[in-house]
Design a protein around this motif. Sequence first.
Motif, short mmCIF file in Angstrom:
data_model
loop_
_atom_site.label_atom_id
_atom_site.label_comp_id
_atom_site.label_asym_id
_atom_site.label_seq_id
_atom_site.Cartn_x
_atom_site.Cartn_y
_atom_site.Cartn_z
N ALA A 56 8.27 12.64 51.16
CA ALA A 56 9.69 12.79 51.37
C ALA A 56 10.51 11.29 51.06
O ALA A 56 11.48 11.25 50.57
CB ALA A 56 9.86 13.06 52.86
N SER A 57 9.56 10.35 51.48
CA SER A 57 10.05 9.08 50.86
C SER A 57 10.38 8.99 49.22
O SER A 57 11.47 8.27 49.10
CB SER A 57 8.99 7.92 51.24
N THR A 58 9.49 9.44 48.38
CA THR A 58 9.74 9.48 47.10
C THR A 58 11.12 10.13 46.69
O THR A 58 11.88 9.75 45.81
CB THR A 58 8.59 10.19 46.42
N TRP A 59 11.27 11.41 47.36
CA TRP A 59 12.43 12.25 47.02
C TRP A 59 13.62 11.31 47.46
O TRP A 59 14.53 11.52 46.69
CB TRP A 59 12.20 13.54 48.00
N LEU A 60 13.53 10.74 48.64
CA LEU A 60 14.81 10.08 49.00
C LEU A 60 15.24 8.88 48.19
O LEU A 60 16.10 8.73 47.63
CB LEU A 60 14.48 9.48 50.55
N TYR A 61 14.21 8.09 47.57
CA TYR A 61 14.30 6.92 46.82
C TYR A 61 14.77 7.52 45.44
O TYR A 61 15.56 6.85 44.61
CB TYR A 61 12.88 6.23 46.65
N THR A 62 14.28 8.79 45.16
CA THR A 62 14.87 9.19 43.69
C THR A 62 16.30 9.51 43.62
O THR A 62 16.99 9.29 42.74
CB THR A 62 13.82 10.67 43.38
N ILE A 63 16.50 10.06 44.70
CA ILE A 63 18.16 10.53 45.11
C ILE A 63 18.88 9.03 44.99
O ILE A 63 19.86 9.06 44.17
CB ILE A 63 18.36 11.36 46.46
N ALA A 64 18.48 8.15 45.77
CA ALA A 64 19.20 7.04 45.91
C ALA A 64 19.26 6.24 44.51
O ALA A 64 20.47 5.73 44.06
CB ALA A 64 18.63 6.00 46.63
N THR A 65 18.24 6.27 43.84
CA THR A 65 18.12 5.54 42.45
C THR A 65 18.99 6.43 41.41
O THR A 65 19.89 5.83 40.72
CB THR A 65 16.70 5.73 41.93
N ASN A 66 19.05 7.76 41.54
CA ASN A 66 19.70 8.53 40.58
C ASN A 66 21.44 8.23 40.81
O ASN A 66 22.14 8.48 40.03
CB ASN A 66 19.47 10.01 40.53
N LEU A 67 21.72 8.14 41.98
CA LEU A 67 23.26 7.79 42.56
C LEU A 67 23.44 6.62 41.98
O LEU A 67 24.76 6.34 41.15
CB LEU A 67 23.33 7.59 43.97
N CYS A 68 22.50 5.67 41.94
CA CYS A 68 23.02 4.31 41.33
C CYS A 68 22.93 4.38 39.96
O CYS A 68 24.10 3.80 38.91
CB CYS A 68 21.96 3.17 41.60
N ARG A 69 22.08 5.24 39.29
CA ARG A 69 22.07 5.59 37.69
C ARG A 69 23.65 6.16 37.13
O ARG A 69 24.17 5.75 36.35
CB ARG A 69 20.85 6.25 37.32
N ASN A 70 23.81 7.18 37.99
CA ASN A 70 25.07 7.65 37.63
C ASN A 70 26.36 6.83 37.66
O ASN A 70 27.29 6.96 36.85
CB ASN A 70 25.45 9.04 38.64
N LYS A 71 26.05 5.92 38.70
CA LYS A 71 27.46 4.93 38.84
C LYS A 71 27.22 4.10 37.48
O LYS A 71 28.45 3.64 36.94
CB LYS A 71 27.09 4.20 40.05
N TRP A 72 26.20 3.66 37.17
CA TRP A 72 26.02 2.62 36.05
C TRP A 72 26.55 3.28 34.75
O TRP A 72 27.21 2.65 33.72
CB TRP A 72 24.64 2.37 35.71
N ARG A 73 26.34 4.67 34.65
CA ARG A 73 26.53 5.34 33.23
C ARG A 73 28.27 5.65 33.43
O ARG A 73 28.84 5.43 32.31
CB ARG A 73 26.12 6.73 33.27
N ASN A 74 28.73 5.56 34.31
CA ASN A 74 30.31 5.76 34.55
C ASN A 74 31.04 4.59 34.25
O ASN A 74 32.21 4.60 34.21
CB ASN A 74 30.67 6.43 35.67
N GLU A 75 30.26 3.49 34.57
CA GLU A 75 31.21 2.12 34.48
C GLU A 75 30.98 1.47 33.10
O GLU A 75 29.84 1.32 32.42
CB GLU A 75 30.58 0.96 35.38
N ALA A 76 32.22 1.10 32.54
CA ALA A 76 32.43 0.54 31.34
C ALA A 76 31.73 -0.70 31.26
O ALA A 76 30.78 -1.17 30.39
CB ALA A 76 33.80 0.55 30.85
N ASN A 77 31.89 -1.69 32.38
CA ASN A 77 31.54 -3.06 32.26
C ASN A 77 30.54 -3.09 33.36
O ASN A 77 30.74 -3.01 34.56
CB ASN A 77 32.50 -3.90 32.50
N ARG A 78 29.06 -3.05 32.81
CA ARG A 78 28.18 -3.25 34.04
C ARG A 78 28.02 -4.68 34.40
O ARG A 78 27.90 -5.44 33.54
CB ARG A 78 26.84 -2.50 33.34
#
Lengths: 214, 193
Positions: free
Chosen positions: B79-101
Amino acid sequence: MKKEPSIPAAILELIAEKKFEALSVEEKMLVKQFITPAEYDELYEADESIKRYFSATHLPLPPEKIKQHLDQAFHQKHPKPVPILHRQIQIWKVAAGILVLLSGFYLYQKKNSAIIQPMVSIIHDTIYTIQQVESVIHDTTAVYIPSVKNKRNKILASVASTHKSIPDTNRHIPLPANIGIRTLQTGDINKEWSNTGSSMAEDELLYRFRFAKI
Amino acid sequence: MGLFNRKQLSSFTDEQLIGEIERGNTAAFNLLYERYSTRLYQYLFRILYPDAAQAEDFLQELFLKVLNNTHSFNAAQKASTWLYTIATNLCRNKWRNEANRERLMKSFKPWEHYTSKTVQEKLQEQYRNKVLHELLQTLENEECVILQLRFNEELTIREIAIVTGIAEGTIKSRIFYLLKKMASKLKSNSIEL
């Protein structure tokens, strides 16, 4: 970031846990295949430094409002179960409604049925049965079977000459022995009723057996 | 069978709790939240620093995803791996959407907080933290995530590989490189570790 030569994950896990001195003989042998004990300890210290770096800061806790929002979302997805008492009340309401509907349907069916089951009234010693075979009565003939005796053992109705036998299949009520059947016109029936008056209900054992469409 | 109460659930594994959440057990959801909300929030907080509001939003979004996707959770997975995966993917999506990282942990200066007692220890700690801070400035976002998962969340190499979707070999080499670089910097400045 450049890639380093492949090093077993097991060694990296060991670096995260203990110094070289604390390793078992097998672990030391494994480590020595890739790095020297001095290098291992340097990496161990670096690992510890990074952990201390992260643990040095006191980070905030998640705000309470997040949990409140999540609770709302949870209850939307999984609505709270209805308390048992409340649920029973609802079941009773539904059951009562169904009962009323069924009763209404039954009465409606009975009213519109071609055959109405005989109704039996018991007034003292008088049994009174009516069977109607048609819902709409135009002109009727009643066949009734007067009993021979009343409660004082007195013969009240004589058996007429216009006897008519009734098939056994039409007899829903067992007939007493020693009775006769006669067929009367509507006028005669009315006359009989008016003649007997209330005494008929009280004193006669009368099977007014059926009305039939002519 | 009825739903388990909180006392019974306390002995449940995280994976079992997710099964209970799937069945609509509020107590299971509360317990999972208690076990992971702080860890995940602080993980997000560090990754997204100094954007604390974003960390809050992501924590809420993360648990909503948990709530709505319990059916897709693989019970063989941690479960912990699953939760961290979700958290990490949320951050990645944010970075993808941001022009200036912005580089992660840009303003993260933990050396203001000391855990050591003596002056000598404080100086050493201050120096180590400063060196590490400079080192962190050179890292990419993905490397910061690996760093966090390894040194702060203390996940294994395999778990980090699952969470990030990066090959185990790559994870190992990056961690090894970071450790070597850190050790080298500390050594070259003649600070006794």
